[in-house]
Motif scaffolding. Structure first.
Motif, PDB file in Angstrom:
ATOM      1  N   MET A   1      -5.814  55.957  45.936  1.00  0.00           N
ATOM      2  CA  MET A   1      -7.146  55.388  45.708  1.00  0.00           C
ATOM      3  C   MET A   1      -7.279  54.067  46.473  1.00  0.00           C
ATOM      4  O   MET A   1      -6.405  53.199  46.386  1.00  0.00           O
ATOM      5  N   THR A   2      -8.333  53.943  47.206  1.00  0.00           N
ATOM      6  CA  THR A   2      -8.489  52.706  47.974  1.00  0.00           C
ATOM      7  C   THR A   2      -8.963  51.584  47.052  1.00  0.00           C
ATOM      8  O   THR A   2      -9.343  51.809  45.917  1.00  0.00           O
ATOM      9  N   GLU A   3      -8.907  50.399  47.625  1.00  0.00           N
ATOM     10  CA  GLU A   3      -9.292  49.218  46.850  1.00  0.00           C
ATOM     11  C   GLU A   3     -10.723  49.324  46.336  1.00  0.00           C
ATOM     12  O   GLU A   3     -11.014  49.067  45.186  1.00  0.00           O
ATOM     13  N   ALA A   4     -11.628  49.754  47.230  1.00  0.00           N
ATOM     14  CA  ALA A   4     -13.039  49.802  46.868  1.00  0.00           C
ATOM     15  C   ALA A   4     -13.309  50.852  45.799  1.00  0.00           C
ATOM     16  O   ALA A   4     -14.146  50.669  44.930  1.00  0.00           O
ATOM     17  N   ALA A   5     -12.560  51.972  45.869  1.00  0.00           N
ATOM     18  CA  ALA A   5     -12.824  53.065  44.938  1.00  0.00           C
ATOM     19  C   ALA A   5     -12.492  52.691  43.500  1.00  0.00           C
ATOM     20  O   ALA A   5     -13.060  53.254  42.559  1.00  0.00           O
ATOM     21  N   THR A   6     -11.578  51.701  43.307  1.00  0.00           N
ATOM     22  CA  THR A   6     -11.262  51.288  41.936  1.00  0.00           C
ATOM     23  C   THR A   6     -12.475  50.671  41.265  1.00  0.00           C
ATOM     24  O   THR A   6     -12.569  50.645  40.041  1.00  0.00           O
ATOM     25  N   TYR A   7     -13.378  50.140  42.074  1.00  0.00           N
ATOM     26  CA  TYR A   7     -14.549  49.485  41.499  1.00  0.00           C
ATOM     27  C   TYR A   7     -15.750  50.424  41.413  1.00  0.00           C
ATOM     28  O   TYR A   7     -16.854  49.995  41.105  1.00  0.00           O
ATOM     29  N   ALA A   8     -15.517  51.716  41.680  1.00  0.00           N
ATOM     30  CA  ALA A   8     -16.625  52.679  41.649  1.00  0.00           C
ATOM     31  C   ALA A   8     -17.413  52.630  40.339  1.00  0.00           C
ATOM     32  O   ALA A   8     -18.636  52.736  40.361  1.00  0.00           O
ATOM     33  N   PRO A   9     -16.765  52.448  39.166  1.00  0.00           N
ATOM     34  CA  PRO A   9     -17.543  52.453  37.926  1.00  0.00           C
ATOM     35  C   PRO A   9     -18.608  51.361  37.856  1.00  0.00           C
ATOM     36  O   PRO A   9     -19.571  51.473  37.104  1.00  0.00           O
ATOM     37  N   ILE A  10     -18.444  50.299  38.636  1.00  0.00           N
ATOM     38  CA  ILE A  10     -19.388  49.180  38.523  1.00  0.00           C
ATOM     39  C   ILE A  10     -20.444  49.234  39.632  1.00  0.00           C
ATOM     40  O   ILE A  10     -21.319  48.369  39.704  1.00  0.00           O
ATOM     41  N   TYR A  11     -20.414  50.279  40.467  1.00  0.00           N
ATOM     42  CA  TYR A  11     -21.396  50.390  41.559  1.00  0.00           C
ATOM     43  C   TYR A  11     -22.854  50.289  41.085  1.00  0.00           C
ATOM     44  O   TYR A  11     -23.658  49.599  41.726  1.00  0.00           O
ATOM     45  N   PRO A  12     -23.242  50.974  39.986  1.00  0.00           N
ATOM     46  CA  PRO A  12     -24.655  50.863  39.596  1.00  0.00           C
ATOM     47  C   PRO A  12     -25.085  49.416  39.335  1.00  0.00           C
ATOM     48  O   PRO A  12     -26.170  48.996  39.745  1.00  0.00           O
ATOM     49  N   GLU A  13     -24.198  48.646  38.695  1.00  0.00           N
ATOM     50  CA  GLU A  13     -24.522  47.243  38.424  1.00  0.00           C
ATOM     51  C   GLU A  13     -24.598  46.447  39.722  1.00  0.00           C
ATOM     52  O   GLU A  13     -25.425  45.546  39.862  1.00  0.00           O
ATOM     53  N   LEU A  14     -23.712  46.803  40.666  1.00  0.00           N
ATOM     54  CA  LEU A  14     -23.757  46.119  41.961  1.00  0.00           C
ATOM     55  C   LEU A  14     -25.078  46.401  42.656  1.00  0.00           C
ATOM     56  O   LEU A  14     -25.692  45.508  43.252  1.00  0.00           O
ATOM     57  N   VAL A  15     -25.536  47.669  42.585  1.00  0.00           N
ATOM     58  CA  VAL A  15     -26.817  48.023  43.197  1.00  0.00           C
ATOM     59  C   VAL A  15     -27.934  47.185  42.575  1.00  0.00           C
ATOM     60  O   VAL A  15     -28.781  46.628  43.271  1.00  0.00           O
ATOM     61  N   LEU A  16     -27.904  47.060  41.247  1.00  0.00           N
ATOM     62  CA  LEU A  16     -28.945  46.281  40.568  1.00  0.00           C
ATOM     63  C   LEU A  16     -28.907  44.818  41.008  1.00  0.00           C
ATOM     64  O   LEU A  16     -29.945  44.222  41.332  1.00  0.00           O
ATOM     65  N   ALA A  17     -27.702  44.229  41.013  1.00  0.00           N
ATOM     66  CA  ALA A  17     -27.594  42.802  41.324  1.00  0.00           C
ATOM     67  C   ALA A  17     -27.977  42.530  42.768  1.00  0.00           C
ATOM     68  O   ALA A  17     -28.764  41.620  43.063  1.00  0.00           O
ATOM     69  N   ILE A  18     -27.443  43.349  43.691  1.00  0.00           N
ATOM     70  CA  ILE A  18     -27.744  43.120  45.106  1.00  0.00           C
ATOM     71  C   ILE A  18     -29.215  43.442  45.379  1.00  0.00           C
ATOM     72  O   ILE A  18     -29.892  42.736  46.139  1.00  0.00           O
ATOM     73  N   GLY A  19     -29.717  44.502  44.719  1.00  0.00           N
ATOM     74  CA  GLY A  19     -31.134  44.821  44.854  1.00  0.00           C
ATOM     75  C   GLY A  19     -32.014  43.673  44.411  1.00  0.00           C
ATOM     76  O   GLY A  19     -33.018  43.338  45.057  1.00  0.00           O
ATOM     77  N   ALA A  20     -31.646  43.038  43.297  1.00  0.00           N
ATOM     78  CA  ALA A  20     -32.435  41.907  42.794  1.00  0.00           C
ATOM     79  C   ALA A  20     -32.462  40.786  43.819  1.00  0.00           C
ATOM     80  O   ALA A  20     -33.503  40.183  44.085  1.00  0.00           O
ATOM     81  N   MET A  21     -31.301  40.516  44.428  1.00  0.00           N
ATOM     82  CA  MET A  21     -31.261  39.417  45.399  1.00  0.00           C
ATOM     83  C   MET A  21     -32.043  39.770  46.657  1.00  0.00           C
ATOM     84  O   MET A  21     -32.718  38.909  47.235  1.00  0.00           O
ATOM     85  N   ALA A  22     -31.965  41.048  47.067  1.00  0.00           N
ATOM     86  CA  ALA A  22     -32.735  41.466  48.237  1.00  0.00           C
ATOM     87  C   ALA A  22     -34.232  41.328  47.959  1.00  0.00           C
ATOM     88  O   ALA A  22     -34.993  40.847  48.806  1.00  0.00           O
ATOM     89  N   LEU A  23     -34.639  41.706  46.734  1.00  0.00           N
ATOM     90  CA  LEU A  23     -36.053  41.565  46.361  1.00  0.00           C
ATOM     91  C   LEU A  23     -36.483  40.109  46.370  1.00  0.00           C
ATOM     92  O   LEU A  23     -37.612  39.771  46.738  1.00  0.00           O
ATOM     93  N   LEU A  24     -35.554  39.246  45.934  1.00  0.00           N
ATOM     94  CA  LEU A  24     -35.851  37.815  45.912  1.00  0.00           C
ATOM     95  C   LEU A  24     -36.127  37.321  47.326  1.00  0.00           C
ATOM     96  O   LEU A  24     -37.083  36.573  47.572  1.00  0.00           O
ATOM     97  N   MET A  25     -35.298  37.800  48.277  1.00  0.00           N
ATOM     98  CA  MET A  25     -35.509  37.427  49.673  1.00  0.00           C
ATOM     99  C   MET A  25     -36.846  37.978  50.169  1.00  0.00           C
ATOM    100  O   MET A  25     -37.601  37.284  50.847  1.00  0.00           O
TER     101      MET A  25
END
Lengths: 211, 482
Positions: free
Chosen positions: B1-25
C-alpha cells in the motif's frame, strides 16, 4: 526538589487567586491585567514541567498578543459597566448558590469515595533524550498529530472568514485610492487643453480616471 | 500500500476542505455579483455531491486513520450521507431567501462546506482531540452563519446567544474530557473503553468526567436541560440557516453522542444510561408541552426538534444495536421531514416580506391546496401517524427500548407523542378550516423541489426507501462496538 515544590505552590496559588480576581475585579481593565498574570503563572508552571517552549509560547502569544488585544478592546468599547454590574449583583446569589452546591458535591464525592487510581500512563511519554522539547514537539505535531494540526488550521481559517463576513462593509459612496489607476494616468487622459476665448469662462469636461 | 492510499478513508473530507478553499478563491477573485454568489452555491452543492459519492464508494468495513483519531465505518458513512444531504439542501434553499434580502454572499456556501468538514470530523471522531476540533469547527461556522444577516437585530442576537452558550458548553465538554484523560491516561475512545474494566464500577473521576462530557454534548444536540439556546437561535437565524442547524447539525451532534457513549464507555452503560434516560424524558415532555404555546412556526419547530431528539435518546438508552439502528432510521426520516417543513416556511412569503406565524397559514387549503397538502402530510408524519414515515421512526426507537426493559420509558414517549399531536393538528385545522388570509407569493422552484421530495419520501417510505434504509441502518449499527 523542595525548591520546585515551593515554586509550584507559589505559581499555582497565584494563578488561582488571579483567576478569581479576573471575575471579581470591578474594573474590566484590571480584570484583563489579572488575566495576564494568570498566563504568566501558567507559563511558570510549564517551566517547572520542563516545557520551556510552551512557556515561551504562552508568554509571547497570549500575553504579547491576545491579552493586549483584549485590553485594547476593553478600553475602546463604550460599555456601561455600572449597568452590567447591577445585573451581576442581582444574579450573583443564584450563581454563588449553584456554584457552591456543585463544589460541595464534588468535594463530598471525592472525600467519600476517593478519586480512583490516577493513571501513570500519562507520565510515561517523556521527551526523547537528545532533543530539546521544542524539537520533540515539532517531531510529534507534524507526524502523529498532523490531522489535529491541519484541523486547527481550518478552524483559524473559519475564524478569519467569519470576522470578515461579519464586519467588512462595501460602501459604494466612498472614494478609494487606487494606486494602479493613479500610476496609469497619462497626460492624454488627465489633461485637456481648452481654448478659452477672452471674456468667456468655459469649464472643460471632467477628465477620465479618478484621483 | 502506498503512502497516499493509507489516507484513502479521509479523501471525502479532503475534497470538502480543498473545495471550500477553491470556492473561497473563486469568490475573492471574481466580481461580487448575485449571479457569482449563486454559482458558488451550486458549485458547493456539486462538491457535496462528489463527497457523498466518494463516501458511497467506500468499502463497508471499519478503517481508522491517524492512530485511531478518524474512524470510517458504516455507521459513520450512513450519518455522513445524511449530513451532506442536509447541508446541500440548506444551500439549495438559501438562494432565493438571501437574494430577496439582498444578503447573498459567496462566503455562505464556503462556510457551510467548512462546517461540513467539522461535522464529518465529529461523526468520525475516535479521539477527544478530534472530537473537540470537529465540534469547534462546526460551532464556529454556526455562530457566524446565525449572524450572517448583520443588519437584522434578531439574527445578531441569535448569533451572540449561540456563541456565548456554545462557548460555555465547549468549556464543560473540555473539562469532562480532561478529567477522563487524567483518570484513564488516553484521549482515544478505544483506549478509554479498554481502561474501564468490564463488569466493574469506573472510578469516580471518570464518572464525573463523563457527566460533564455528556452535558457538553447535550448542549450540542439541544437535549433538556441544555436546550435553552435552541428556540431563540432557531427563531432569530435566517430561515435557511435554521434548516441547516436543524438538519445537518443535529445529525452530526447525535452521531457524535452515540459514538462516544457506545464506543468509548461500553463498560459504563449503567452510568451513562441514567443520564440519557433523564435527558430523553425531559426532552420528550418539554418538546410536547412547551410547543403548545408557540405561534411562531420556527420556534415551534425548535421545540419539535427538541422532542424528536428526546425520542432518539430513547433509542440510545436501549444501549444495543437495535437502538442504534433506530437512531439511524429516525435521523433519516427526521431529516426529510424537517427539510420539507422548512421549505414550506421559506415559501410563506407575501409582498411585504416573510411571515412566520402559524395563523398566517389560515385557510391555506383554499388559496394554495398543494402547499397545504404538503405541510399537512409532513405534520401528520411529525406527529407519528401511520403509515407515514414519522410513525416508523418512533416505532424503531421505542421497540428496542421496550426489549431492553425500558417499557415505561417507551410509554412516556407514546404519551408525549399524543400531546405533541395537538399542536401539529392545530396547524392543520388552521390551514383547512379557518377563514383564508391573502395568498402567498409563488414559491421558488428549489423550494417546490424540496417540498416534493420530502413529501414523497414521507408518503411512500413504507414501500420503497424504507426497507433498504432499514437494512442499511441495521448493518451500520452493528459496526459500533457492543
Amino acid at each position: 526538589m523542595a525548591l520546585t515544590a515551593v515554586f509550584f505552590y507559589l505559581f499555582a496559588t497565584l494563578a488561582v487567586a488571579s483567576a478569581a480576581m479576573v471575575i471579581v475585579a470591578k474594573n474590566p481593565v484590571h480584570a484583563v491585567l489579572f488575566l495576564i498574570l494568570v498566563f504568566f503563572n501558567a507559563a511558570g508552571l510549564f517551566v517547572l514541567l520542563n516545557a520551556e517552549f510552551l512557556a515561551m509560547l504562552l508568554v509571547i502569544v497570549y500575553v504579547g498578543a491576545v491579552a493586549v488585544l483584549f485590553l485594547f478592546v476593553v478600553m475602546m468599547l463604550d460599555v456601561d459597566f455600572a449597568e452590567l454590574r447591577a445585573g451581576f449583583i442581582k444574579n450573583a446569589p443564584i450563581g454563588v448558590i449553584v456554584g457552591g452546591v456543585v463544589l460541595a458535591e464534588l468535594i463530598a464525592l471525592f472525600v467519600a469515595r476517593g478519586a480512583g487510581p490516577v493513571t501513570t500512563a500519562v507520565k510515561g511519554s517523556p521527551v526523547p533524550s537528545g532533543v530539546s522539547n521544542t524539537e520533540a514537539l515539532g517531531l510529534i505535531i507534524y507526524t502523529k498529530y498532523v490531522f489535529f494540526f491541519q484541523a486547527a488550521g481550518l478552524i483559524l481559517l473559519v475564524a478569519m472568514i467569519g470576522a470578515i463576513v461579519l464586519t467588512l462593509q462595501h460602501r459604494k459612496a466612498v472614494r478609494r485610492q487606487s494606486i494602479p489607476v493613479q500610476v496609469a494616468r497619462t497626460p492624454a487622459n488627465a489633461m485637456a487643453v481648452v481654448k478659452v476665448a477672452p471674456g468667456e469662462t468655459g469649464m472643460p469636461a471632467e477628465p477620465k480616471g479618478q484621483g | 500500500m502506498t503512502e497516499a492510499a493509507t489516507y484513502a478513508p479521509i479523501y471525502p473530507e479532503l475534497v470538502l476542505a480543498i473545495g471550500a478553499m477553491a470556492l473561497l478563491m473563486f469568490g475573492a477573485f471574481t466580481r461580487e455579483t448575485d449571479d457569482n454568489a449563486q454559482l458558488g452555491g451550486w458549485l458547493a452543492i456539486v462538491i457535496l455531491a462528489v463527497a457523498a459519492g466518494m463516501i458511497l464508494a467506500q468499502p463497508a468495513e471499519t478503517v481508522t486513520v491517524f492512530n485511531g483519531a478518524f474512524i470510517v465505518d458504516p455507521f459513520g458513512r450512513f450519518m455522513k450521507l445524511l449530513m451532506l444531504a442536509g447541508s446541500a439542501f440548506a444551500i439549495l434553499m438559501s438562494h432565493g431567501y438571501f437574494k430577496r434580502h439582498r444578503a447573498l454572499k459567496f462566503e455562505l456556501p464556503v462556510l457551510i462546506l467548512l462546517g461540513t468538514v467539522g461535522m464529518s470530523m465529529m461523526i468520525s471522531a475516535g479521539d477527544f482531540i478530534a472530537l473537540y476540533l470537529g465540534v469547534e469547527l462546526h460551532s464556529l461556522v454556526s455562530y457566524v452563519l446565525a449572524a450572517i444577516r448583520r443588519d437584522d437585530v434578531r439574527a445578531s442576537e441569535a448569533g451572540l446567544k449561540y456563541f456565548v452558550l456554545g462557548a460555555l458548553s465547549s468549556g464543560m465538554l473540555l473539562y469532562g474530557a480532561s478529567l477522563i484523560y487524567g483518570f484513564t491516561g488516553t484521549t482515544s475512545l478505544a483506549g478509554i473503553a479498554a481502561a474501564i474494566p468490564p463488569g466493574g464500577v469506573p472510578s469516580l473521576g471518570i464518572i464525573i468526567g463523563l457527566v460533564f462530557l455528556l452535558a457538553g454534548m447535550a448542549f450540542k444536540v439541544a437535549a433538556v436541560p441544555f436546550h435553552m439556546w435552541s428556540p431563540d437561535v432557531y427563531e432569530g437565524s435566517p430561515t435557511p440557516i435554521t434548516a441547516f442547524f436543524a438538519a445537518a447539525g443535529k445529525v452530526a451532534a447525535v452521531a457524535l453522542l452515540t459514538r462516544v457513549v457506545i464506543a468509548g464507555f461500553p463498560n459504563a452503560v449503567a452510568q451513562w444510561q441514567q443520564i440519557i434516560v433523564f435527558a430523553a424524558i425531559g426532552s420528550m415532555l418539554l418538546g410536547a408541552f412547551a410547543a403548545i404555546g408557540q405561534t411562531n412556526l420556527k420556534r415551534l419547530m425548535a421545540y419539535s426538534s427538541i422532542g424528536h431528539v428526546g425520542f432518539m435518546l430513547v433509542g440510545l438508552a436501549a444501549a444495543n444495536a437495535d437502538g442504534v439502528a433506530g437512531i439511524l432510521i429516525y435521523m433519516a426520516i427526521y431529516l426529510a421531514m424537517t427539510l420539507g417543513v422548512f421549505a414550506v416556511i421559506l415559501a410563506m412569503r407575501r409582498e411585504e416580506g416573510m411571515v412566520e406565524d402559524i395563523y398566517e397559514l389560515a385557510g391555506l387549503a383554499q388559496t394554495d391546496l398543494k402547499m397545504a397538502a404538503v405541510l399537512g402530510v409532513l405534520l401528520f408524519s411529525l406527529a407519528g401517524v401511520p403509515p407515514l414515515a414519522g410513525f416508523f421512526a418512533k416505532w424503531y426507537v421505542l421497540a428496542p427500548a421496550v426489549k431492553a426493559g425500558l417499557g415505561w420509558l417507551a410509554i412516556i414517549g407514546v404519551l408525549a407523542s399524543v400531546v405533541s399531536a395537538f399542536y401539529y393538528l392545530r396547524i392543520i385545522k388552521i390551514m383547512f378550516f379557518d377563514d383564508p388570509k391573502p395568498a402567498f407569493e409563488k414559491s421558488d422552484a428549489a423550494l417546490v423541489f424540496v417540498m416534493g421530495a420530502s413529501v414523497i419520501f414521507t408518503l411512500v417510505f413504507v414501500i420503497w426507501p424504507g426497507p433498504s434504509i432499514l437494512d442499511a441502518a441495521n448493518a451500520a449499527a452493528v459496526t459500533l462496538k457492543f
